[in-house]
Design an enzyme around this catalytic site. Structure first.
Site, PDB file in Angstrom:
ATOM      1  N   GLU A  33      -4.266  -9.229   3.505  1.00  0.00           N
ATOM      2  CA  GLU A  33      -5.083  -8.842   4.721  1.00  0.00           C
ATOM      3  C   GLU A  33      -6.097  -9.862   4.825  1.00  0.00           C
ATOM      4  O   GLU A  33      -6.624 -10.041   6.101  1.00  0.00           O
ATOM      5  CB  GLU A  33      -5.436  -7.364   4.566  1.00  0.00           C
ATOM      6  N   GLU A  84       0.747  -1.161   0.166  1.00  0.00           N
ATOM      7  CA  GLU A  84       0.184  -0.129   0.092  1.00  0.00           C
ATOM      8  C   GLU A  84       0.728   1.173   0.046  1.00  0.00           C
ATOM      9  O   GLU A  84       0.666   2.281  -0.728  1.00  0.00           O
ATOM     10  CB  GLU A  84      -0.976   0.034   1.087  1.00  0.00           C
TER      11      GLU A  84
END
Ligand code: NAD
Length: 722
Positions: free
Chosen positions: A136, A116
């Site tokens: 995730e 990210e």
């Protein structure tokens, strides 16, 4: 670095005007709070300084970043709020929105928060071997730093959904082909290229791309809705008991339809809620529990080095032996396979080849690797070449006399350093080695079927097995991508022992009025891949009866004797292999219900003399689950109190990896703790009054319930048998 701090970043401004920010937090440069504070400080400095034109972010020692540091997400702990530097705004406004361009120089890992961060940069330069992904979801959360918004904009919705929903990373080359990275370079060229690239952006020689606002890769809106609809249907089918994959799809779709800023807000809200969810707590617990299985007091804390296993021999090329050989050669171990005669040897080798072909068909191994992998296997009919091997795994028929003879031969032919392991499921290892003088190097290596697929390896220790042998086997397990769990020597070891009440409780309920199909349906809905009766069909009634006998002999006080499976077997129904068991099977092994089943149930009831109990006949689903799984919890408590397992979390992993107990419930002990020891114990007491000793809570459980102590607390009163 402050001795209490967990990692940092370092900034170095070069004469070229590039500020190189390096993440330093071994082993994987995870984004701890300290790293993030330091990163925001470094950014502030780089943006402020007039001599800095552009920024390159990288990770120390060839690893960009393994992602957000999840140690703060401990299974049962309270979770700390993220610092501001860990907020979406930091990445969007400070990094992506800066007046100076940033380039990520990616090597090793760029996972989760690491990717990210890289996606918030204006370009990414990567090595071909780097792994990039957003895993995730496997922790019950969704990417929370803009990943749900930036990844689809960089590589398109379909592929980004695939990466997020499967949690699987991709390699640098693929990332380049997809547009996630801008260039692939050799590791030695990485920083130099990234610096040049960053300067090129600042000097308008290369595009200054804000991934958050890129739309060229996004599918048209109508298609977006279709893709999301399809993805929702898939995840509802595959994981009906968890919500986070659906929420992830909602957040992505919202961002594409209403714009990335709305998407980011929705992502932040959802992340906050999900990080507090039971599902996430359970999955994070499983994540840490899996890593903790190889932390064994008295073995892994003695400073010993595992000895290298270079070559392995497997005795017996049947179902298990061929699977074990497959697992070994797939991971580049040369293997000798011994069988009894040429015919059986060829059958074993063919099984291995068939296993490999199935892996190739699934894309797990590339076509060109087939011949090389097969060439690692050598078939033999005697023990002459066994002197070359460092480990033997015996996987012949479950017969004590045959196994004893084999171990006597092994002692004669193998070198004195060679580990002698047995894959027995039920026979006492001390008996197997009784006729040898090699007790310190005899150990159980209990694989689960199919051995090349199932991820668990129970390492069974006798009182004589040396710690060095255990350590060597733990190291080998990891090399063949298995999770090792150390257990003591007892009937059924950990998994088979704690789950023997699973089928027994189910059969008991059937004799008292419940229907097998109802039970299977409820247990599947709870999250097991199949119910106890479908499982019995798969295992085969021969094995099911033989195993049940072992437990009835060993634990007569807490076994339920039912004739149901025996009656069916007498009638030539032995499960899936005979196309008839509790279900009927077509040529593709698809199960369908059989109305004839009721006939056998009636007969079993009349033999046992048990009357149908209307309460059991109409048992609510919740009670079905509890009556089947609480006896499993109870047996797991006995296993812990006898010191058969090192710790409760090992049993969680054993249940998840050995029996496919749903990871999102945290494993059998974590799940019981989530309901409360008092509750579990009181229900067992209640049923033991009505239905007998099978349900009697053991002392360990009763004590913990009385004191209000969770099962996950250390079992200090246990007398270790390890
Ligand atoms: P299997 O019957 O499929 O295979 C046994 C093989 O051993 C046969 O091919 C046989 O020819 C060979 N064999 C017998 N004596 C031999 C000798 N002296 N030298 C060389 N080969 C010999 O059995 P399996 O299901 O593979 O089980 C093997 C072992 O693994 C057993 O101890 C069993 O308890 C254990 N195990 C089985 C499972 C399972 O699900 N089947 C799971 C875990 C452990």
């Amino acid at each position: 670095m402050d001795s209490r701090s967990k990692g940092r970043t370092a900034v170095e401004v070069g004469a070229d005007g590039v500020a190189l920010i390096t993440i330093i937090n071994p082993p994987v440069n995870s984004l701890s709070f300290d790293v993030l504070y330091s990163l925001s400080e470094n950014y502030e400095e780089a943006l402020r300084r007039n001599d800095v034109k552009a920024i390159v972010i990288t990770g120390e020692k060839g690893k960009f970043s393994g992602g957000f540091d999840i140690t703060g997400l401990g299974g049962s702990q309270e979770r700390k709020p993220k610092p501001d530097s860990m907020s979406v705004d930091f990445l969007s406004d400070v990094v992506e929105g800066a007046k100076k361009p940033s380039v990520a120089a990616v090597d090793g890992l760029a996972l989760g928060g690491g990717l990210e961060l890289a996606m918030a940069c204006h370009a990414r330069i990567s090595t071909s071997s780097a792994q990039l992904g957003l895993p995730e979801l496997q922790l019950g959360i969704i990417p929370g730093l803009g990943g749900t918004q930036r990844l689809p904009r960089l590589i398109g919705l379909s592929k980004s959904l695939d990466m997020m929903l499967t949690s699987k990373p991709i390699k640098g080359e693929e990332a380049h082909a997809l547009g996630l990275v801008d260039a692939i370079v050799l590791p030695a060229e990485l920083i130099k290229t990234a610096r040049r690239w960053a300067l090129d952006i600042s000097e308008y020689r290369r595009p200054w791309v804000l991934s958050l606002y890129k739309t060229s890769k996004l599918e048209p809106l109508k298609e977006v809705r279709e893709i999301c609809k399809f993805a929702r249907a898939q995840v509802q089918k595959e994981a009906p008991n968890v919500k986070h994959p659906l929420i992830c799809i909602d957040v992505i779709e919202e961002g594409i339809i209403s714009g990335p800023r709305v998407g980011l807000r929705k992502e932040a809200e959802a992340s906050q809620v999900l990080s507090q969810s039971d599902t996430s707590k359970s999955l994070v617990h499983v994540f840490f529990a899996q890593r903790a299985t190889s932390k064994i007091p008295g073995i892994t804390d003695r400073g010993m080095m595992p000895r290298q296993v270079n070559k392995v021999a497997v005795v017996g090329g049947g179902l298990m032996g061929s699977g074990i050989v497959t697992a070994l050669i797939l991971n580049n171990f040369p293997v000798i396979l011994k069988e009894m005669n040429e015919n059986l040897l060829q059958t074993g080798i063919n099984r291995v080849k068939a296993n490999l072909k199935r892996q190739m068909a699934k894309g797990t191994i590339p076509l060109e690797k087939f011949d090389k992998t097969v060439s690692l296997l050598k078939g033999v009919l005697n023990y002459e070449s066994f002197k070359e091997v460092d480990l033997v795994i015996e996987a012949v028929v479950e017969n004590i006399v045959v196994k004893q003879q084999i171990f006597t031969d092994l002692e004669k032919y193998c070198g004195p350093h060679c580990i002698l392991a047995s894959n027995t499921s039920t026979i006492d290892l001390t008996l197997i080695g009784a006729k040898t003088q090699s007790h310190d190097r005899i150990v159980g290596a209990h694989f689960f079927s199919p051995a090349h697929i199932m991820p668990l390896l129970e390492i069974v220790q006798t009182p004589q097995t040396s710690p060095q042998v255990i350590l060597n086997l733990i190291s080998l397990a990891k090399k063949i991508k298995k999770t090792p769990v150390l257990v003591g020597n007892c009937t059924g070891f950990a998994v088979n022992r704690i789950f023997f009440p699973y089928t027994q409780a189910a059969t008991m309920l059937v004799e008292r009025g419940a229907h097998p199909y109802k039970i299977d349906q409820v247990v599947t809905k709870f999250g097991m891949p199949m119910g106890p009766f479908r499982l019995a069909d798969l295992v085969g009634f021969g094995v099911a009866i033989a195993t049940a006998k072992q437990f009835i002999n060993e634990f007569p006080d807490r076994t339920h004797r039912s004739m149901l499976i025996s009656i069916m077997q007498e009638d030539k129904r032995a499960g899936e292999s005979t196309r008839k068991g509790f279900y009927l099977y077509d040529e593709k092994r698809r199960a369908s219900p059989d109305p004839e089943l009721n006939k056998y149930i009636e007969k079993a009831r009349s033999i046992s003399g048990i009357a149908v109990d209307p309460k059991i006949q109409n048992l609510p689903e919740k009670d079905i689950i509890e009556m089947i799984f609480f006896p499993v919890v109870n047996e797991a408590c006995r296993v812990l109190s006898e010191g058969i397992a090192v710790k409760a979390s090992d049993l969680d992993i054993a249940s998840v990896l050995g029996m496919s107990f749903p990871a999102y419930r945290g494993g059998i002990m974590f799940w019981a703790d989530s309901l409360g020891t008092k509750y579990v114990c009181s229900r067992l007491e209640e049923w033991s009054k009505d239905y007998g000793g099978f349900f009697n809570p053991c002392n360990y459980l009763a004590q913990r319930a009385a004191q209000g102590i969770p099962l996950s607390s250390p079992a200090d009163q246990a007398k270790p048998r390890l």
